[in-house]
Design a protein around this motif. Structure first.
Motif, PDB file in Angstrom:
ATOM      1  N   ASN A  45       0.830  -1.208   0.000  1.00  0.00           N
ATOM      2  CA  ASN A  45       0.000   0.000   0.000  1.00  0.00           C
ATOM      3  C   ASN A  45       0.865   1.260   0.000  1.00  0.00           C
ATOM      4  O   ASN A  45       0.558   2.231  -0.694  1.00  0.00           O
ATOM      5  N   ILE A  46       1.962   1.252   0.763  1.00  0.00           N
ATOM      6  CA  ILE A  46       2.861   2.404   0.811  1.00  0.00           C
ATOM      7  C   ILE A  46       3.522   2.610  -0.548  1.00  0.00           C
ATOM      8  O   ILE A  46       3.635   3.741  -1.031  1.00  0.00           O
ATOM      9  N   LEU A  47       3.973   1.516  -1.183  1.00  0.00           N
ATOM     10  CA  LEU A  47       4.617   1.627  -2.495  1.00  0.00           C
ATOM     11  C   LEU A  47       3.651   2.186  -3.536  1.00  0.00           C
ATOM     12  O   LEU A  47       4.015   3.055  -4.338  1.00  0.00           O
ATOM     13  N   GLN A  48       2.422   1.708  -3.537  1.00  0.00           N
ATOM     14  CA  GLN A  48       1.434   2.200  -4.492  1.00  0.00           C
ATOM     15  C   GLN A  48       1.135   3.678  -4.267  1.00  0.00           C
ATOM     16  O   GLN A  48       1.058   4.456  -5.217  1.00  0.00           O
ATOM     17  N   ASP A  49       0.995   4.064  -3.014  1.00  0.00           N
ATOM     18  CA  ASP A  49       0.702   5.459  -2.704  1.00  0.00           C
ATOM     19  C   ASP A  49       1.887   6.356  -3.059  1.00  0.00           C
ATOM     20  O   ASP A  49       1.710   7.438  -3.618  1.00  0.00           O
ATOM     21  N   GLN A  50       3.104   5.894  -2.760  1.00  0.00           N
ATOM     22  CA  GLN A  50       4.302   6.677  -3.080  1.00  0.00           C
ATOM     23  C   GLN A  50       4.464   6.831  -4.591  1.00  0.00           C
ATOM     24  O   GLN A  50       4.789   7.905  -5.075  1.00  0.00           O
ATOM     25  N   ALA A  51       4.223   5.767  -5.340  1.00  0.00           N
ATOM     26  CA  ALA A  51       4.345   5.828  -6.796  1.00  0.00           C
ATOM     27  C   ALA A  51       3.274   6.739  -7.391  1.00  0.00           C
ATOM     28  O   ALA A  51       3.526   7.460  -8.352  1.00  0.00           O
ATOM     29  N   ARG A  52       2.097   6.727  -6.819  1.00  0.00           N
ATOM     30  CA  ARG A  52       1.001   7.545  -7.322  1.00  0.00           C
ATOM     31  C   ARG A  52       1.267   9.036  -7.076  1.00  0.00           C
ATOM     32  O   ARG A  52       0.931   9.873  -7.906  1.00  0.00           O
ATOM     33  N   PRO A  92       4.194   6.780 -15.318  1.00  0.00           N
ATOM     34  CA  PRO A  92       4.137   6.676 -13.852  1.00  0.00           C
ATOM     35  C   PRO A  92       5.350   5.926 -13.297  1.00  0.00           C
ATOM     36  O   PRO A  92       5.892   5.021 -13.932  1.00  0.00           O
ATOM     37  N   VAL A  93       5.762   6.320 -12.128  1.00  0.00           N
ATOM     38  CA  VAL A  93       6.904   5.690 -11.456  1.00  0.00           C
ATOM     39  C   VAL A  93       6.491   4.307 -10.991  1.00  0.00           C
ATOM     40  O   VAL A  93       5.383   4.101 -10.504  1.00  0.00           O
ATOM     41  N   LYS A  94       7.389   3.354 -11.143  1.00  0.00           N
ATOM     42  CA  LYS A  94       7.172   2.003 -10.616  1.00  0.00           C
ATOM     43  C   LYS A  94       8.209   1.749  -9.536  1.00  0.00           C
ATOM     44  O   LYS A  94       9.387   2.052  -9.710  1.00  0.00           O
ATOM     45  N   ASN A  98      12.214  -6.248  -3.571  1.00  0.00           N
ATOM     46  CA  ASN A  98      12.516  -7.681  -3.470  1.00  0.00           C
ATOM     47  C   ASN A  98      13.259  -7.894  -2.162  1.00  0.00           C
ATOM     48  O   ASN A  98      14.369  -7.399  -1.994  1.00  0.00           O
ATOM     49  N   TYR A  99      12.666  -8.626  -1.256  1.00  0.00           N
ATOM     50  CA  TYR A  99      13.321  -8.831   0.033  1.00  0.00           C
ATOM     51  C   TYR A  99      12.922 -10.176   0.621  1.00  0.00           C
ATOM     52  O   TYR A  99      11.948 -10.795   0.208  1.00  0.00           O
ATOM     53  N   ASP A 100      13.727 -10.631   1.566  1.00  0.00           N
ATOM     54  CA  ASP A 100      13.500 -11.907   2.240  1.00  0.00           C
ATOM     55  C   ASP A 100      13.275 -11.664   3.723  1.00  0.00           C
ATOM     56  O   ASP A 100      13.817 -10.731   4.301  1.00  0.00           O
ATOM     57  N   ARG A 101      12.493 -12.529   4.316  1.00  0.00           N
ATOM     58  CA  ARG A 101      12.308 -12.526   5.764  1.00  0.00           C
ATOM     59  C   ARG A 101      12.575 -13.942   6.268  1.00  0.00           C
ATOM     60  O   ARG A 101      12.094 -14.912   5.691  1.00  0.00           O
ATOM     61  N   VAL A 102      13.322 -14.035   7.348  1.00  0.00           N
ATOM     62  CA  VAL A 102      13.599 -15.317   7.982  1.00  0.00           C
ATOM     63  C   VAL A 102      12.826 -15.355   9.294  1.00  0.00           C
ATOM     64  O   VAL A 102      12.951 -14.457  10.120  1.00  0.00           O
ATOM     65  N   VAL A 103      12.021 -16.395   9.455  1.00  0.00           N
ATOM     66  CA  VAL A 103      11.209 -16.556  10.662  1.00  0.00           C
ATOM     67  C   VAL A 103      11.760 -17.735  11.456  1.00  0.00           C
ATOM     68  O   VAL A 103      11.700 -18.875  10.993  1.00  0.00           O
ATOM     69  N   PHE A 115       9.657 -12.122  -0.724  1.00  0.00           N
ATOM     70  CA  PHE A 115       8.605 -11.227  -1.180  1.00  0.00           C
ATOM     71  C   PHE A 115       9.079 -10.446  -2.394  1.00  0.00           C
ATOM     72  O   PHE A 115      10.215 -10.013  -2.450  1.00  0.00           O
ATOM     73  N   ARG A 116       8.202 -10.265  -3.364  1.00  0.00           N
ATOM     74  CA  ARG A 116       8.432  -9.369  -4.502  1.00  0.00           C
ATOM     75  C   ARG A 116       7.181  -8.487  -4.562  1.00  0.00           C
ATOM     76  O   ARG A 116       6.140  -8.891  -5.067  1.00  0.00           O
ATOM     77  N   THR A 117       7.326  -7.300  -4.007  1.00  0.00           N
ATOM     78  CA  THR A 117       6.216  -6.370  -3.896  1.00  0.00           C
ATOM     79  C   THR A 117       6.446  -5.240  -4.877  1.00  0.00           C
ATOM     80  O   THR A 117       7.540  -4.708  -4.969  1.00  0.00           O
ATOM     81  N   ARG A 118       5.423  -4.866  -5.622  1.00  0.00           N
ATOM     82  CA  ARG A 118       5.570  -3.784  -6.590  1.00  0.00           C
ATOM     83  C   ARG A 118       4.365  -2.858  -6.538  1.00  0.00           C
ATOM     84  O   ARG A 118       3.288  -3.246  -6.132  1.00  0.00           O
ATOM     85  N   SER A 119       4.621  -1.623  -6.994  1.00  0.00           N
ATOM     86  CA  SER A 119       3.550  -0.638  -7.015  1.00  0.00           C
ATOM     87  C   SER A 119       2.713  -0.794  -8.264  1.00  0.00           C
ATOM     88  O   SER A 119       3.095  -1.400  -9.221  1.00  0.00           O
TER      89      SER A 119
END
Length: 119
Positions: A45-52, A92-94, A98-103, A115-119
């Protein structure tokens, strides 16, 4: 006199204990993994809002700086090296993260989530 045998059907004590253990493991996984997926949803949501809201005149460095401020407020930890900002002229900016989380699960057993999250 004939004897009628009745067989009781149902769960025995061992069966009940087994299902309690399975349920406890499932709840523990949800408790450990749930917040990570919630952070990813917030990041998206933050990435989409920032790109917008990014203007075409803003540089990639300025966009990244503003994005890092918003991520700090939301307490989401993503390295700057994992964030890619794509600008194509007036398009529009994209923004891609790309990041990893270890649990850590139990002892030396961990779960890696990519995770691969994109706007």
């Amino acid at each position: 006199m004939s004897r009628i045998q009745s067989r009781e059907a149902g769960l025995g004590l061992v069966g009940v204990i087994f299902w309690i253990v399975v349920l406890a493991i499932a709840v523990a996984l949800v408790v450990k993994i749930g917040p990570i997926y919630y952070d990813n949803l917030s990041l998206q949501n933050i990435l989409q809002d920032q790109a917008r809201h990014a203007s075409p005149s803003e540089s990639a460095g300025e966009i990244l700086y503003n994005l890092q401020d918003r991520l700090n407020v939301a307490m989401i930890k993503v390295n700057q090296q994992d964030i890619q900002i794509i600008k194509n002229g007036d398009a529009p900016v994209k923004i891609v993260a790309n990041y990893d989380r270890v649990v850590p699960l139990v002892g030396n057993i961990s779960l890696l989530i990519h995770f691969r999250t994109r706007s």
